[in-house]
Motif scaffolding. Structure first.
Motif, short mmCIF file in Angstrom:
data_model
loop_
_atom_site.label_atom_id
_atom_site.label_comp_id
_atom_site.label_asym_id
_atom_site.label_seq_id
_atom_site.Cartn_x
_atom_site.Cartn_y
_atom_site.Cartn_z
N PRO A 209 0.65 -1.13 0.05
CA PRO A 209 -0.12 0.33 0.59
C PRO A 209 1.09 1.08 -0.43
O PRO A 209 2.05 1.15 0.32
CB PRO A 209 -0.65 -0.72 1.52
CG PRO A 209 0.52 -1.21 2.39
CD PRO A 209 1.02 -1.89 1.41
N VAL A 210 0.39 2.14 -0.37
CA VAL A 210 1.24 3.33 -0.31
C VAL A 210 0.45 4.72 0.47
O VAL A 210 -1.27 4.54 0.08
CB VAL A 210 1.51 4.09 -2.06
CG1 VAL A 210 1.93 3.23 -2.57
CG2 VAL A 210 -0.10 4.32 -3.25
N LEU A 218 -0.12 9.77 -7.68
CA LEU A 218 0.32 7.99 -8.92
C LEU A 218 -0.76 8.45 -9.88
O LEU A 218 -0.85 8.21 -10.95
CB LEU A 218 1.11 7.69 -8.53
CG LEU A 218 1.85 7.25 -7.92
CD1 LEU A 218 2.19 6.21 -6.78
CD2 LEU A 218 3.20 7.87 -8.15
N ILE A 219 -2.12 8.42 -9.69
CA ILE A 219 -3.19 8.22 -10.30
C ILE A 219 -2.99 9.83 -11.26
O ILE A 219 -3.40 9.49 -12.58
CB ILE A 219 -4.53 8.43 -9.27
CG1 ILE A 219 -4.80 6.92 -8.80
CG2 ILE A 219 -5.66 8.68 -10.58
CD1 ILE A 219 -5.82 6.78 -7.71
N GLY A 220 -2.89 10.77 -10.76
CA GLY A 220 -2.79 12.35 -11.82
C GLY A 220 -2.10 11.49 -12.30
O GLY A 220 -2.06 12.07 -13.94
N LYS A 227 -8.29 0.67 -6.93
CA LYS A 227 -8.99 -0.51 -7.35
C LYS A 227 -9.74 -1.64 -5.56
O LYS A 227 -9.51 -1.78 -4.49
CB LYS A 227 -8.18 -1.72 -6.92
CG LYS A 227 -8.44 -3.43 -7.32
CD LYS A 227 -9.11 -3.30 -9.12
CE LYS A 227 -9.40 -4.57 -9.29
NZ LYS A 227 -10.19 -4.95 -10.12
N GLY A 228 -11.33 -1.03 -5.37
CA GLY A 228 -12.21 -1.70 -4.64
C GLY A 228 -11.41 -0.50 -3.47
O GLY A 228 -11.73 0.50 -3.31
N ILE A 229 -11.38 -1.36 -1.95
CA ILE A 229 -10.82 -0.17 -1.31
C ILE A 229 -9.17 -0.05 -1.09
O ILE A 229 -8.89 0.75 -0.18
CB ILE A 229 -10.51 -0.95 0.24
CG1 ILE A 229 -10.51 -2.03 0.60
CG2 ILE A 229 -12.10 -0.78 0.74
CD1 ILE A 229 -10.31 -2.61 1.86
N SER A 234 -2.17 1.25 -12.94
CA SER A 234 -3.10 1.51 -14.17
C SER A 234 -2.12 0.37 -15.39
O SER A 234 -0.89 0.51 -14.79
CB SER A 234 -2.73 2.48 -13.86
OG SER A 234 -1.60 3.47 -14.97
N ALA A 235 -2.67 0.35 -16.43
CA ALA A 235 -2.17 0.07 -17.80
C ALA A 235 -1.43 0.64 -17.86
O ALA A 235 -0.33 -0.81 -18.20
CB ALA A 235 -3.17 -0.01 -18.81
#
Length: 272
Positions: A209-210, A218-220, A227-229, A234-235
């Protein structure tokens, strides 16, 4: 230092020897699970009540493992106080049946005073290019003579220990070099990636986890997704992971958790 106890002459390759000792990365590192087995086997092979092993740099001897029979409690000693300084000048074992009769070693405080060591056998930890990093030693409180078979077995044991030190040193160097390369590559590809993001990305590569803030960054960047909780790469993140050779299994095995202990079966197999 006892007034009558003289320091040993420095080995001819002392500068290179010290450099390799420091490069080994085991000085001041507490790894009892890795090195205790060598002390235990040394006592078993020689039938001596005391055994210890350590590396010597320019100032001290650091014990990687030791069993002083409860009489000495130390993790290191000044080099000038050691018996082992006299074993650094040769790649052959130093076997002293009776320290009380040795011209120089008889003046060591461990011989003159408690615990009154008598027999001492030192088996050097010798690298492939002939540098003596330290010793694997056995001690008794009475005179002893070691058979050639026992000495040969101890030489094998010391050689195996040196191999483990060398492999650990090489593994550490390889991991450092590999991670430096990964950091450079990611830095060029993602100039906005700071240290928290780099750590977070590597954690996700290992399936760990992070933090919430790092994950958001990182999502940005398109490298992670919820992914769920939890979260995962990502791809795009998996593509970067693959391009850098950071599969989860490899990353955990080679980077995060190199084997910390040597199984007894592994040791005896390597000594056959």
């Amino acid at each position: 230092m006892h007034p009558a106890y003289e320091a040993a002459p420095l080995p001819a390759n002392e500068e290179a020897r010290n450099a390799r000792v420091h490069r080994s990365g085991v000085m001041d590192v507490d790894q009892p699970d890795r090195w205790d087995i060598y002390v235990d086997l040394a006592k078993l092979i020689t039938d001596c009540p005391v055994a210890y092993t350590g590396l010597l740099d320019e100032d001290r001897q650091f014990f990687l493992a030791q069993d002083f029979n409860g009489l000495i409690d130390a993790t290191e000693v000044p080099r000038k106080m050691t018996l082992c300084q006299y074993a650094l000048g040769s790649t052959a074992p130093t076997i002293v049946p009776d320290l009380r009769e040795h011209e120089k070693l008889k003046n060591n405080p461990l011989v003159l005073e408690a615990p009154h060591w008598v027999f001492w056998g030192a088996y050097p930890l010798v690298t492939s290019d002939g540098l003596v990093l330290g010793t694997l030693c056995t001690v008794d409180y009475k005179p002893r003579v070691m058979s050639p078979e026992v000495v040969d077995r101890m030489v094998e044991l010391a050689s195996n220990m040196t191999l483990m030190i060398t492999l650990q040193m090489e593994e550490r160097g390889a991991v450092t070099e590999r991670m430096s390369e990964v950091c450079r590559n990611l830095g060029r590809e993602y100039p906005e990636m700071g240290l928290p993001e780099l750590e977070g990305f590597l954690s996700l590569c290992a399936g760990n986890p992070v933090s919430k803030d790092t994950l958001g960054t990182l999502i940005g960047m398109g490298l992670a997704e919820k992914k769920g909780i939890g979260a995962e790469l990502s791809a795009m993140g998996r593509e970067v992971q693959g391009n850098q050779g950071l599969s989860a299994a490899m990353f955990r095995r080679k980077i995060l958790a190199p084997k910390a202990t040597l199984d007894v079966e592994d040791l005896f197999a390597m000594m056959e």
